[in-house]
Design a protein around this motif. Structure first.
Motif, PDB file in Angstrom:
ATOM      1  N   PRO A  30       0.833  -1.204   0.000  1.00  0.00           N
ATOM      2  CA  PRO A  30       0.000   0.000   0.000  1.00  0.00           C
ATOM      3  C   PRO A  30       0.869   1.256   0.000  1.00  0.00           C
ATOM      4  CG  PRO A  30      -0.686  -1.494   1.740  1.00  0.00           C
ATOM      5  CD  PRO A  30       0.577  -2.042   1.161  1.00  0.00           C
ATOM      6  N   ALA A  31       0.415   2.279  -0.689  1.00  0.00           N
ATOM      7  CA  ALA A  31       1.132   3.556  -0.720  1.00  0.00           C
ATOM      8  C   ALA A  31       0.784   4.303   0.561  1.00  0.00           C
ATOM      9  CB  ALA A  31       0.724   4.362  -1.939  1.00  0.00           C
ATOM     10  N   LEU A  32       1.762   4.485   1.436  1.00  0.00           N
ATOM     11  CA  LEU A  32       1.499   5.073   2.742  1.00  0.00           C
ATOM     12  C   LEU A  32       1.242   6.575   2.667  1.00  0.00           C
ATOM     13  CD1 LEU A  32       4.118   3.126   4.850  1.00  0.00           C
ATOM     14  CD2 LEU A  32       1.690   2.638   4.534  1.00  0.00           C
ATOM     15  N   ARG A  33       1.793   7.254   1.684  1.00  0.00           N
ATOM     16  CA  ARG A  33       1.621   8.701   1.579  1.00  0.00           C
ATOM     17  C   ARG A  33       0.736   9.083   0.406  1.00  0.00           C
ATOM     18  NH1 ARG A  33       6.793  11.455   4.011  1.00  0.00           N
ATOM     19  NH2 ARG A  33       7.506   9.732   5.275  1.00  0.00           N
ATOM     20  N   ALA A  34      -0.280   8.324   0.159  1.00  0.00           N
ATOM     21  CA  ALA A  34      -1.187   8.602  -0.957  1.00  0.00           C
ATOM     22  C   ALA A  34      -2.038   9.817  -0.631  1.00  0.00           C
ATOM     23  CB  ALA A  34      -2.071   7.393  -1.211  1.00  0.00           C
ATOM     24  N   ARG A  35      -2.322  10.602  -1.644  1.00  0.00           N
ATOM     25  CA  ARG A  35      -3.126  11.811  -1.468  1.00  0.00           C
ATOM     26  C   ARG A  35      -4.586  11.501  -1.766  1.00  0.00           C
ATOM     27  NH1 ARG A  35       1.643  14.357  -4.043  1.00  0.00           N
ATOM     28  NH2 ARG A  35       2.599  15.602  -2.396  1.00  0.00           N
ATOM     29  N   PRO A  36      -5.484  11.820  -0.865  1.00  0.00           N
ATOM     30  CA  PRO A  36      -6.903  11.523  -1.066  1.00  0.00           C
ATOM     31  C   PRO A  36      -7.501  12.202  -2.299  1.00  0.00           C
ATOM     32  CG  PRO A  36      -6.500  12.102   1.213  1.00  0.00           C
ATOM     33  CD  PRO A  36      -5.252  12.372   0.476  1.00  0.00           C
ATOM     34  N   LEU A  37      -7.117  13.443  -2.576  1.00  0.00           N
ATOM     35  CA  LEU A  37      -7.678  14.154  -3.719  1.00  0.00           C
ATOM     36  C   LEU A  37      -7.252  13.513  -5.030  1.00  0.00           C
ATOM     37  CD1 LEU A  37      -9.443  16.479  -4.595  1.00  0.00           C
ATOM     38  CD2 LEU A  37      -7.414  17.938  -4.616  1.00  0.00           C
ATOM     39  N   SER A  38      -5.986  13.122  -5.132  1.00  0.00           N
ATOM     40  CA  SER A  38      -5.537  12.468  -6.362  1.00  0.00           C
ATOM     41  C   SER A  38      -6.160  11.080  -6.492  1.00  0.00           C
ATOM     42  CB  SER A  38      -4.014  12.386  -6.411  1.00  0.00           C
ATOM     43  OG  SER A  38      -3.529  11.593  -5.360  1.00  0.00           O
ATOM     44  N   ALA A  39      -6.369  10.395  -5.388  1.00  0.00           N
ATOM     45  CA  ALA A  39      -7.032   9.084  -5.433  1.00  0.00           C
ATOM     46  C   ALA A  39      -8.475   9.238  -5.896  1.00  0.00           C
ATOM     47  CB  ALA A  39      -6.991   8.419  -4.064  1.00  0.00           C
ATOM     48  N   LEU A  40      -9.153  10.305  -5.446  1.00  0.00           N
ATOM     49  CA  LEU A  40     -10.527  10.558  -5.859  1.00  0.00           C
ATOM     50  C   LEU A  40     -10.593  10.856  -7.351  1.00  0.00           C
ATOM     51  CD1 LEU A  40     -13.500  10.948  -5.119  1.00  0.00           C
ATOM     52  CD2 LEU A  40     -12.963  13.325  -4.580  1.00  0.00           C
ATOM     53  N   ALA A  41      -9.693  11.697  -7.837  1.00  0.00           N
ATOM     54  CA  ALA A  41      -9.687  12.034  -9.267  1.00  0.00           C
ATOM     55  C   ALA A  41      -9.404  10.797 -10.120  1.00  0.00           C
ATOM     56  CB  ALA A  41      -8.645  13.109  -9.536  1.00  0.00           C
ATOM     57  N   ALA A  42      -8.425   9.996  -9.717  1.00  0.00           N
ATOM     58  CA  ALA A  42      -8.090   8.783 -10.464  1.00  0.00           C
ATOM     59  C   ALA A  42      -9.252   7.791 -10.429  1.00  0.00           C
ATOM     60  CB  ALA A  42      -6.831   8.144  -9.897  1.00  0.00           C
ATOM     61  N   ASP A  43      -9.917   7.690  -9.286  1.00  0.00           N
ATOM     62  CA  ASP A  43     -11.046   6.779  -9.154  1.00  0.00           C
ATOM     63  C   ASP A  43     -12.205   7.215 -10.045  1.00  0.00           C
ATOM     64  OD1 ASP A  43     -12.107   4.423  -7.786  1.00  0.00           O
ATOM     65  OD2 ASP A  43     -13.530   5.832  -6.885  1.00  0.00           O
ATOM     66  N   GLN A  44     -12.446   8.520 -10.132  1.00  0.00           N
ATOM     67  CA  GLN A  44     -13.512   9.028 -11.001  1.00  0.00           C
ATOM     68  C   GLN A  44     -13.213   8.701 -12.462  1.00  0.00           C
ATOM     69  OE1 GLN A  44     -16.471  10.843 -10.261  1.00  0.00           O
ATOM     70  NE2 GLN A  44     -16.039   9.989  -8.250  1.00  0.00           N
ATOM     71  N   LEU A  45     -11.965   8.885 -12.882  1.00  0.00           N
ATOM     72  CA  LEU A  45     -11.595   8.568 -14.262  1.00  0.00           C
ATOM     73  C   LEU A  45     -11.729   7.075 -14.543  1.00  0.00           C
ATOM     74  CD1 LEU A  45      -8.476  10.859 -14.712  1.00  0.00           C
ATOM     75  CD2 LEU A  45     -10.755  11.161 -15.707  1.00  0.00           C
ATOM     76  N   LEU A  46     -11.306   6.259 -13.590  1.00  0.00           N
ATOM     77  CA  LEU A  46     -11.414   4.814 -13.762  1.00  0.00           C
ATOM     78  C   LEU A  46     -12.874   4.386 -13.849  1.00  0.00           C
ATOM     79  CD1 LEU A  46     -10.003   2.039 -13.839  1.00  0.00           C
ATOM     80  CD2 LEU A  46     -10.257   1.990 -11.358  1.00  0.00           C
ATOM     81  N   GLN A  47     -13.721   4.934 -12.973  1.00  0.00           N
ATOM     82  CA  GLN A  47     -15.147   4.585 -13.004  1.00  0.00           C
ATOM     83  C   GLN A  47     -15.792   5.014 -14.316  1.00  0.00           C
ATOM     84  OE1 GLN A  47     -16.885   2.689 -10.956  1.00  0.00           O
ATOM     85  NE2 GLN A  47     -15.014   2.360  -9.798  1.00  0.00           N
ATOM     86  N   ARG A  48     -15.402   6.172 -14.834  1.00  0.00           N
ATOM     87  CA  ARG A  48     -15.944   6.634 -16.116  1.00  0.00           C
ATOM     88  C   ARG A  48     -15.569   5.681 -17.246  1.00  0.00           C
ATOM     89  NH1 ARG A  48     -15.178  12.690 -18.148  1.00  0.00           N
ATOM     90  NH2 ARG A  48     -16.826  12.969 -16.622  1.00  0.00           N
ATOM     91  N   ARG A  49     -14.299   5.235 -17.248  1.00  0.00           N
ATOM     92  CA  ARG A  49     -13.839   4.315 -18.290  1.00  0.00           C
ATOM     93  C   ARG A  49     -14.551   2.966 -18.190  1.00  0.00           C
ATOM     94  NH1 ARG A  49      -7.602   3.129 -18.278  1.00  0.00           N
ATOM     95  NH2 ARG A  49      -8.167   3.798 -16.222  1.00  0.00           N
ATOM     96  N   VAL A  50     -14.705   2.457 -16.974  1.00  0.00           N
ATOM     97  CA  VAL A  50     -15.373   1.174 -16.771  1.00  0.00           C
ATOM     98  C   VAL A  50     -16.841   1.266 -17.163  1.00  0.00           C
ATOM     99  CG1 VAL A  50     -16.112  -0.457 -14.987  1.00  0.00           C
ATOM    100  CG2 VAL A  50     -13.767   0.366 -15.027  1.00  0.00           C
ATOM    101  N   LEU A  51     -17.496   2.369 -16.817  1.00  0.00           N
ATOM    102  CA  LEU A  51     -18.903   2.543 -17.161  1.00  0.00           C
ATOM    103  C   LEU A  51     -19.089   2.657 -18.669  1.00  0.00           C
ATOM    104  CD1 LEU A  51     -21.780   2.855 -16.160  1.00  0.00           C
ATOM    105  CD2 LEU A  51     -21.355   5.295 -15.897  1.00  0.00           C
ATOM    106  N   ARG A  52     -18.178   3.353 -19.333  1.00  0.00           N
ATOM    107  CA  ARG A  52     -18.258   3.465 -20.795  1.00  0.00           C
ATOM    108  C   ARG A  52     -18.106   2.095 -21.445  1.00  0.00           C
ATOM    109  NH1 ARG A  52     -14.052   7.112 -22.057  1.00  0.00           N
ATOM    110  NH2 ARG A  52     -15.441   8.729 -21.306  1.00  0.00           N
TER     111      ARG A  52
END
Length: 78
Positions: A30-52
């Motif tokens: 696990p990435a111990l110093r992960a940034r929540p905002l960047s994780a949220l943005a990446a998750d939104q992009l991933l969800q958009r791609r999966v939904l498409r």
């Protein structure tokens, strides 16, 4: 996480957990110093791609080929 918008903070926290779980599933630590905002943005992009991809599959599958496409659109779809 100390954000004033609790809904956004909760969504970012869940995205961070999903990111960590994806890393563990790939055999990484696990990435111990992960940034929540960047994780949220990446998750939104991933969800958009999966939904498409799912919508595309849904329209080409035999049972739903005749279903109107507007029934599966979301608020953010183009």
């Amino acid at each position: 996480m100390t954000w004033s918008d609790k809904t956004l903070a909760s969504a970012a926290g869940m995205a961070l957990v999903r990111r960590q779980l994806r890393r563990i599933a790939r055999g990484l630590d696990p990435a111990l110093r992960a940034r929540p905002l960047s994780a949220l943005a990446a998750d939104q992009l991933l969800q958009r791609r999966v939904l498409r991809r799912y919508r595309s599959w849904l329209q080409t599958s035999s049972g739903f080929a005749s279903a109107p496409a507007h029934r599966f659109r979301t608020r953010n779809s183009v």
